[in-house]
Design a protein around this motif. Sequence first.
Motif, PDB file in Angstrom:
ATOM      1  N   PHE A 123      66.527  -6.620  60.714  1.00 23.29           N
ATOM      2  CA  PHE A 123      67.020  -5.619  59.773  1.00 23.29           C
ATOM      3  C   PHE A 123      67.186  -6.260  58.399  1.00 23.29           C
ATOM      4  O   PHE A 123      68.024  -7.143  58.227  1.00 23.29           O
ATOM      5  CB  PHE A 123      68.355  -5.045  60.244  1.00 23.29           C
ATOM      6  CG  PHE A 123      68.308  -4.477  61.641  1.00 23.29           C
ATOM      7  CD1 PHE A 123      67.238  -3.668  62.048  1.00 23.29           C
ATOM      8  CD2 PHE A 123      69.311  -4.753  62.553  1.00 23.29           C
ATOM      9  CE1 PHE A 123      67.189  -3.154  63.328  1.00 23.29           C
ATOM     10  CE2 PHE A 123      69.272  -4.235  63.841  1.00 23.29           C
ATOM     11  CZ  PHE A 123      68.205  -3.437  64.230  1.00 23.29           C
ATOM     12  N   PRO A 124      66.426  -5.827  57.397  1.00 22.02           N
ATOM     13  CA  PRO A 124      66.499  -6.480  56.089  1.00 22.02           C
ATOM     14  C   PRO A 124      67.789  -6.170  55.341  1.00 22.02           C
ATOM     15  O   PRO A 124      68.104  -6.854  54.370  1.00 22.02           O
ATOM     16  CB  PRO A 124      65.283  -5.912  55.342  1.00 22.02           C
ATOM     17  CG  PRO A 124      65.001  -4.616  55.997  1.00 22.02           C
ATOM     18  CD  PRO A 124      65.414  -4.761  57.438  1.00 22.02           C
ATOM     19  N   ASN A 125      68.516  -5.154  55.786  1.00 25.55           N
ATOM     20  CA  ASN A 125      69.767  -4.823  55.095  1.00 25.55           C
ATOM     21  C   ASN A 125      70.946  -5.628  55.616  1.00 25.55           C
ATOM     22  O   ASN A 125      72.083  -5.376  55.233  1.00 25.55           O
ATOM     23  CB  ASN A 125      70.062  -3.320  55.226  1.00 25.55           C
ATOM     24  CG  ASN A 125      70.096  -2.850  56.658  1.00 25.55           C
ATOM     25  OD1 ASN A 125      69.198  -3.135  57.435  1.00 25.55           O
ATOM     26  ND2 ASN A 125      71.149  -2.159  57.026  1.00 25.55           N
ATOM     27  N   MET A 126      70.673  -6.585  56.484  1.00 22.53           N
ATOM     28  CA  MET A 126      71.752  -7.426  57.007  1.00 22.53           C
ATOM     29  C   MET A 126      71.337  -8.889  56.895  1.00 22.53           C
ATOM     30  O   MET A 126      70.152  -9.204  56.924  1.00 22.53           O
ATOM     31  CB  MET A 126      71.996  -7.125  58.489  1.00 22.53           C
ATOM     32  CG  MET A 126      72.406  -5.708  58.776  1.00 22.53           C
ATOM     33  SD  MET A 126      72.569  -5.469  60.554  1.00 22.53           S
ATOM     34  CE  MET A 126      72.616  -3.675  60.611  1.00 22.53           C
ATOM     35  N   HIS A 144      69.379 -14.507  54.274  1.00 17.40           N
ATOM     36  CA  HIS A 144      68.789 -13.197  54.378  1.00 17.40           C
ATOM     37  C   HIS A 144      67.474 -13.341  55.130  1.00 17.40           C
ATOM     38  O   HIS A 144      66.785 -14.333  54.922  1.00 17.40           O
ATOM     39  CB  HIS A 144      68.532 -12.695  52.957  1.00 17.40           C
ATOM     40  CG  HIS A 144      68.956 -11.303  52.835  1.00 17.40           C
ATOM     41  ND1 HIS A 144      68.161 -10.287  53.259  1.00 17.40           N
ATOM     42  CD2 HIS A 144      70.103 -10.759  52.404  1.00 17.40           C
ATOM     43  CE1 HIS A 144      68.807  -9.166  53.074  1.00 17.40           C
ATOM     44  NE2 HIS A 144      69.987  -9.416  52.558  1.00 17.40           N
ATOM     45  N   PRO A 145      67.110 -12.409  56.002  1.00 21.36           N
ATOM     46  CA  PRO A 145      65.844 -12.559  56.716  1.00 21.36           C
ATOM     47  C   PRO A 145      64.672 -12.890  55.773  1.00 21.36           C
ATOM     48  O   PRO A 145      63.812 -13.692  56.118  1.00 21.36           O
ATOM     49  CB  PRO A 145      65.641 -11.199  57.383  1.00 21.36           C
ATOM     50  CG  PRO A 145      67.012 -10.677  57.579  1.00 21.36           C
ATOM     51  CD  PRO A 145      67.833 -11.191  56.426  1.00 21.36           C
ATOM     52  N   THR A 146      64.662 -12.261  54.593  1.00 22.25           N
ATOM     53  CA  THR A 146      63.532 -12.481  53.676  1.00 22.25           C
ATOM     54  C   THR A 146      63.488 -13.899  53.121  1.00 22.25           C
ATOM     55  O   THR A 146      62.488 -14.295  52.536  1.00 22.25           O
ATOM     56  CB  THR A 146      63.587 -11.492  52.498  1.00 22.25           C
ATOM     57  OG1 THR A 146      64.905 -11.520  51.954  1.00 22.25           O
ATOM     58  CG2 THR A 146      63.232 -10.092  52.941  1.00 22.25           C
ATOM     59  N   GLN A 147      64.598 -14.644  53.283  1.00 21.05           N
ATOM     60  CA  GLN A 147      64.587 -16.025  52.794  1.00 21.05           C
ATOM     61  C   GLN A 147      64.056 -16.992  53.845  1.00 21.05           C
ATOM     62  O   GLN A 147      63.998 -18.192  53.611  1.00 21.05           O
ATOM     63  CB  GLN A 147      66.013 -16.460  52.404  1.00 21.05           C
ATOM     64  CG  GLN A 147      66.582 -15.669  51.245  1.00 21.05           C
ATOM     65  CD  GLN A 147      68.080 -15.851  51.110  1.00 21.05           C
ATOM     66  OE1 GLN A 147      68.775 -16.154  52.078  1.00 21.05           O
ATOM     67  NE2 GLN A 147      68.584 -15.664  49.903  1.00 21.05           N
ATOM     68  N   GLN A 158      68.625   1.179  54.344  1.00 20.44           N
ATOM     69  CA  GLN A 158      67.297   0.863  53.811  1.00 20.44           C
ATOM     70  C   GLN A 158      66.732   2.031  53.023  1.00 20.44           C
ATOM     71  O   GLN A 158      66.042   1.856  52.017  1.00 20.44           O
ATOM     72  CB  GLN A 158      66.347   0.488  54.950  1.00 20.44           C
ATOM     73  CG  GLN A 158      66.782  -0.784  55.669  1.00 20.44           C
ATOM     74  CD  GLN A 158      65.830  -1.159  56.791  1.00 20.44           C
ATOM     75  OE1 GLN A 158      64.616  -1.196  56.609  1.00 20.44           O
ATOM     76  NE2 GLN A 158      66.388  -1.438  57.960  1.00 20.44           N
ATOM     77  N   ALA A 174      68.990  -5.898  46.308  1.00 16.90           N
ATOM     78  CA  ALA A 174      69.419  -7.237  46.713  1.00 16.90           C
ATOM     79  C   ALA A 174      69.948  -7.197  48.143  1.00 16.90           C
ATOM     80  O   ALA A 174      69.730  -8.120  48.922  1.00 16.90           O
ATOM     81  CB  ALA A 174      70.490  -7.757  45.763  1.00 16.90           C
ATOM     82  N   ARG A 175      70.613  -6.096  48.487  1.00 21.26           N
ATOM     83  CA  ARG A 175      71.166  -6.015  49.846  1.00 21.26           C
ATOM     84  C   ARG A 175      70.097  -5.949  50.918  1.00 21.26           C
ATOM     85  O   ARG A 175      70.324  -6.351  52.048  1.00 21.26           O
ATOM     86  CB  ARG A 175      72.113  -4.816  49.971  1.00 21.26           C
ATOM     87  CG  ARG A 175      73.463  -5.106  49.347  1.00 21.26           C
ATOM     88  CD  ARG A 175      74.463  -4.072  49.718  1.00 21.26           C
ATOM     89  NE  ARG A 175      74.563  -3.891  51.162  1.00 21.26           N
ATOM     90  CZ  ARG A 175      75.327  -2.972  51.726  1.00 21.26           C
ATOM     91  NH1 ARG A 175      76.028  -2.157  50.983  1.00 21.26           N
ATOM     92  NH2 ARG A 175      75.389  -2.865  53.032  1.00 21.26           N
ATOM     93  N   VAL A 176      68.943  -5.440  50.596  1.00 22.36           N
ATOM     94  CA  VAL A 176      67.863  -5.476  51.585  1.00 22.36           C
ATOM     95  C   VAL A 176      66.928  -6.644  51.318  1.00 22.36           C
ATOM     96  O   VAL A 176      65.794  -6.685  51.798  1.00 22.36           O
ATOM     97  CB  VAL A 176      67.058  -4.155  51.682  1.00 22.36           C
ATOM     98  CG1 VAL A 176      67.960  -3.027  52.110  1.00 22.36           C
ATOM     99  CG2 VAL A 176      66.355  -3.834  50.375  1.00 22.36           C
ATOM    100  N   GLY A 177      67.415  -7.616  50.519  1.00 24.49           N
ATOM    101  CA  GLY A 177      66.673  -8.855  50.342  1.00 24.49           C
ATOM    102  C   GLY A 177      65.456  -8.731  49.453  1.00 24.49           C
ATOM    103  O   GLY A 177      64.533  -9.520  49.542  1.00 24.49           O
TER     104      GLY A 177
END
Lengths: 253, 235
Positions: free
Chosen positions: A99-102, A143-146, B137, B215-218
């Motif tokens: 989940f990218p929002n977490m 963050h997952p994206t990192q 999202q 930013a919160r969804v990266g």
Amino acid sequence: MIEFDGVEKRFGDHVVLSELSFAVAPGEHVCLIGPSGSGKTTILRLLMTLEKVDAGTITVGGTSLSHMDKGGTLVPADDKHVREVRKRIGMVFQQFNLFPNMTVRGNLIEAPTRVLGLSKEEATARAQELLDLVGLGDRMDSHPTQLSGGQQQRVAIARALAMRPDVLLLDEVTSALDPELVAGVLTLLRDLGASTDITFLCVTHEMGFARDFSDRVMMFDGGRVIEDAAPEKLFTAPEHERTRAFLHAVVDR
Amino acid sequence: MDNLGTFLSVLSQGLPFTIIATVGGIALTIVLSFVAGLALLSSSRTVRIIARVYVEGLRGTSEVVQLFWIFFALPVLVGFQIVPIWAGILVLGLNHGAYGAEIVRGAVQSVPRAQIEGAIALNLTPAQRMRRVVLPQAVVEMLPPFNNLFIQLLKSTALLSFVSINEITRQAQQVLVPRFNPQAFEIFLLLLVMYLVMSLVITAVMRTLERVAAARVGRTPSARSRRQATGAGVA
Ligand SMILES: Nc1ncnc2c1ncn2[C@@H]1O[C@H](COP(=O)(O)OP(=O)(O)O)[C@@H](O)[C@H]1O
Ligand SMILES: [Mg+2]
């Protein structure tokens, strides 16, 4: 632990699985191999209740996914029943589906707190333990994206394990990864296989992994099990021409 | 422009009405957008039909007529007159909420199916999936179109002059122009600038929210614009 009995699955007119029956014993490690489009993912998705069977039954730990007993008669399963069987099953996807929002922490504690009712502290402790296990102990607040694809997939594995499933479904979990990241994830899975009594059902194109991870390999083609044998047998002396051709094609890649 | 002070002070008397109508209208719009937008996606056919009737009914009819209707026709039916500014907020919210519902619906549907399946595999309930995974999202996708919608709403507050609410357009038209007719050009220029400044404020707030949500969804804003530039979807 898992039993398919005469399972049929269609998408419109397209019959993907027909008359499919097989069983997986508790703690067994089974790999599904076979050409693209042969229905391997569909089998895992049926087990994860992401799809419904058109005929036949699937049971997990003796409980049917599609039906339940109500006063002695079988009726279609309701939400409560489905959620109850789902508790025993975890799944790791090709594209991770984090989940990218977490943050990593959020991904790991969301379901344990909300579904299993763990306290935040308990869930965080469990998350830390699992992150250490997958070698990402210091990435709790990332963050997952990192993270790299390999790291994301290891978080996804930890996330599935946090629910303490009896059965873990793995769908080509290394297919989306850069080649140099594949080995780390496969090593993690081998360790998990050796150190837990989880029942594994995995779809993979990594023949080396299938060979040393599984107790049994099932070769699929056109929605049927063509060959079902111990890996030593299937990889060295396949009985069927179709298996031979497939192994030839993937090994000579 | 020797009457500038007078112009400003008369227009400013209308500002509270314009601002209250805008802020109230936006608040109601947000609520209705989410309620109707999620209703459009409901598994219940009845709920979907009700939401669809609302959306099409309000998008497909004139805002001015809706305003006259609530202001003049409804009191005849229900027997009491609604306070003008409340009637104004109600019409602005109902009307823009109908557009906002489609924004919410589209954004929710744009969240990849894989995210929902990830949540199902973790045994989250349908409500938890929506609240914890899908909506956070989806909100990122909603903010830019909501920015447009809110600016349109701001401009629509000028319609409230039809029902005698002394917002800034009415102040210009009814108070200033009759008195300073030769300077109508300056008066309306000033009016334009006031709307422009207010819309810039809305945009600034929305941009900030966009950044926070992204930013919160990266997502960094640059990653986002790159993705839009290449037209690639979210994996
Ligand atoms: N949601 C779907 N709708 C229509 N056809 C599908 C869907 N999912 C899978 N299929 C079809 O089912 C067949 C088996 O797919 P899949 O189980 O993904 O195969 P594999 O994982 O072995 O590559 C394919 O022909 C595929 O096109
Ligand atoms: Mg597949």
